[in-house]
Motif scaffolding. Structure first.
Motif, PDB file in Angstrom:
ATOM      1  N   ASP A  28      30.657 -39.447  33.570  1.00 51.49           N
ATOM      2  CA  ASP A  28      30.382 -39.002  32.382  1.00 51.49           C
ATOM      3  C   ASP A  28      30.034 -37.170  32.223  1.00 51.49           C
ATOM      4  O   ASP A  28      30.840 -36.333  32.109  1.00 51.49           O
ATOM      5  CB  ASP A  28      30.469 -39.655  30.888  1.00 51.49           C
ATOM      6  CG  ASP A  28      31.530 -40.404  30.812  1.00 51.49           C
ATOM      7  OD1 ASP A  28      32.430 -40.373  31.665  1.00 51.49           O
ATOM      8  OD2 ASP A  28      31.171 -41.282  30.364  1.00 51.49           O
ATOM      9  N   TYR A  29      28.679 -37.225  32.487  1.00 50.34           N
ATOM     10  CA  TYR A  29      28.431 -36.213  32.758  1.00 50.34           C
ATOM     11  C   TYR A  29      28.394 -35.120  33.940  1.00 50.34           C
ATOM     12  O   TYR A  29      28.637 -34.055  33.753  1.00 50.34           O
ATOM     13  CB  TYR A  29      26.384 -36.032  32.342  1.00 50.34           C
ATOM     14  CG  TYR A  29      25.794 -35.257  32.463  1.00 50.34           C
ATOM     15  CD1 TYR A  29      25.711 -34.548  31.146  1.00 50.34           C
ATOM     16  CD2 TYR A  29      25.341 -34.373  33.450  1.00 50.34           C
ATOM     17  CE1 TYR A  29      25.060 -33.482  31.376  1.00 50.34           C
ATOM     18  CE2 TYR A  29      24.436 -33.461  33.590  1.00 50.34           C
ATOM     19  CZ  TYR A  29      24.329 -32.871  32.541  1.00 50.34           C
ATOM     20  OH  TYR A  29      23.924 -31.559  32.339  1.00 50.34           O
ATOM     21  N   LYS A  32      31.401 -33.871  33.471  1.00 49.43           N
ATOM     22  CA  LYS A  32      31.712 -32.733  32.171  1.00 49.43           C
ATOM     23  C   LYS A  32      30.986 -31.515  32.610  1.00 49.43           C
ATOM     24  O   LYS A  32      31.372 -30.219  32.214  1.00 49.43           O
ATOM     25  CB  LYS A  32      30.740 -32.954  31.266  1.00 49.43           C
ATOM     26  CG  LYS A  32      30.496 -32.257  29.507  1.00 49.43           C
ATOM     27  CD  LYS A  32      29.552 -33.241  28.053  1.00 49.43           C
ATOM     28  CE  LYS A  32      29.718 -31.950  27.616  1.00 49.43           C
ATOM     29  NZ  LYS A  32      28.959 -33.130  26.218  1.00 49.43           N
ATOM     30  N   ARG A  35      33.704 -29.746  34.985  1.00 52.20           N
ATOM     31  CA  ARG A  35      34.573 -28.848  33.789  1.00 52.20           C
ATOM     32  C   ARG A  35      33.967 -27.707  33.444  1.00 52.20           C
ATOM     33  O   ARG A  35      35.006 -26.939  33.021  1.00 52.20           O
ATOM     34  CB  ARG A  35      35.197 -30.102  32.778  1.00 52.20           C
ATOM     35  CG  ARG A  35      35.959 -29.146  32.303  1.00 52.20           C
ATOM     36  CD  ARG A  35      36.501 -31.026  31.313  1.00 52.20           C
ATOM     37  NE  ARG A  35      37.891 -31.201  32.378  1.00 52.20           N
ATOM     38  CZ  ARG A  35      37.571 -32.574  32.470  1.00 52.20           C
ATOM     39  NH1 ARG A  35      36.572 -33.113  31.164  1.00 52.20           N
ATOM     40  NH2 ARG A  35      38.461 -32.789  32.565  1.00 52.20           N
TER      41      ARG A  35
END
Length: 393
Positions: A28-29, A32, A35
């Protein structure tokens, strides 16, 4: 010339100032952070390599499958796979990303770090292997007929790949280093040559060394130049310098606690690679250089990798980056200590300033060139009748 910005595609939130909060590969990191770079004006991100770190190639594929614009710089060490295998991996990743891949080849600056994965060659032997490796990969990317190879480090027969890059004729090759052997290899083979941030005068010397190596290799166009920094920015100069000193204090506190401060590619003791040795020597000679370069961050980490800072307001740091642009640097690499927050702040407050000024300078240069061309044409037109008249006398 256009300017590009390179950030970091870290797989967790740790840095030299604080340990990571979760696993070494936090999916997820990772997304993130990537992005945040795509959304805030960055051109590409680096997927770095370490002997015990998550494999950067599938991490890059993961990001490529989720983001549409961000370009990928994949670090690769030749000792970890045969070039026939690596070339197919790179071509497949270029396919997955629709042509957004650049490959950064790492020779390896630490015998201990290389030895962790079974690499026992000397430094000079590693550079020889890297050059041969790059030559093979380039040929595989562009050859549609089987070929044999009998080299110093690699031998194979009747090989042809069935997967080719989207980019034609091939993806770009990135390379870095500050030794004579590095200049020779990168000058001959690299499309992009990467340097760590040093004072302007020393950076200019390195750029000339790269150009000389390219000429010696018979190239008419030298590699593009990339330079890397650790920007520390804040709304005022006073706040920026307070932040800079807090950053070094946090690094030193981790060292005193015995925490594992990030030292990518380093072994125990003094660094073996010329780049880190140069950073240490520069730090020993002084803390501040030019407009905003600050060396205590490099000193605190023993010259580990990209570690010299640029300190100041966004305007100060942007002007400092433009000083390097004026030397011929058109790829600017930056990474903060709060990876996510600093990527957003740098993208919001520094990148637009640099791009705006570069566009202004390019427009002014185009106007000067147009005026010069007009003057030259006018002079040529005027001299024609004069020559005819003189010929008739």
């Amino acid at each position: 010339m256009p300017v590009e910005f390179l950030g970091i595609a870290a797989t967790h939130d740790g840095s030299e100032t604080h340990p990571r909060s979760g696993a070494s590969f936090d999916k997820d990191y990772t997304l993130k952070l990537a992005r945040a770079h795509e959304d805030h004006g960055w051109d590409r991100v680096l997927f770095a390599y370490g002997s015990g770190s998550p494999d950067p190639a599938p991490a890059a594929a993961y990001i490529a499958a989720h983001l549409d614009k961000l370009q990928l710089l994949l670090a690769h060490r030749p000792n970890v796979s045969y070039p026939t295998f690596a070339a197919k991996t790179f071509a497949t990743l270029d396919r997955i990303s629709d042509g957004r891949l650049t490959v950064h080849f790492i020779t390896g600056g630490s015998d201990q770090e290389q030895g962790r994965e079974g690499d026992t060659l000397t430094k000079d032997q590693r550079y020889s292997r890297t050059r041969e490796y790059i030559e093979i990969v380039k040929r595989i990317w562009t050859s549609h007929e089987p070929f044999d190879h009998e080299g110093e480090h690699y031998r194979f027969h009747d090989f042809v790949s069935d997967v080719f890059p989207v980019q034609q004729p091939r993806p770009n090759v990135s390379f870095g280093g500050s030794s004579e052997a590095a200049y020779a290899t990168g000058g001959a083979e690299a499309d992009i040559y990467c340097l760590w941030g040093e004072p302007l005068a020393k950076t200019a010397e390195q750029i000339e060394a790269v150009k000389a190596a390219a000429r010696a290799a018979g190239r008419t166009t030298p590699p593009r130049i990339q330079v890397a920094f650790r920007p520390i920015i804040a709304p005022t100069e006073e706040l920026a310098w307070e932040k800079a000193h807090r950053t070094v204090a946090a690094i030193n506190a981790r060292k005193e606690r015995g925490d594992a401060v990030v030292r990518r590619g380093r072994g125990r003791g003094a660094p073996e690679n010329t780049g880190s040795q140069r950073l240490i020597a520069i730090a020993e000679a002084g803390e501040r250089y030019d407009r905003a370069l600050w060396t205590p961050t490099a000193a605190a980490t023993g010259g580990a990798g990209n570690s010299n800072a640029l300190v100041g307001t966004p305007e100060t740091v942007a002007q400092a980056l433009l000083d390097y642009y004026d030397l011929g640097v058109d790829i600017l690499s930056a990474r903060g200590y709060d990876l996510l927050g600093d990527a957003i702040d740098f993208g919001r407050h520094v990148i637009p300033l640099v791009r705006e000024e570069v566009a202004k300078r390019d427009a002014e240069k185009a106007a000067r060139d147009a005026r010069a061309g007009h003057t030259e044409n006018a002079a040529s037109a005027e001299s024609g009748p004069r020559r005819l008249a003189e010929a008739g006398r």
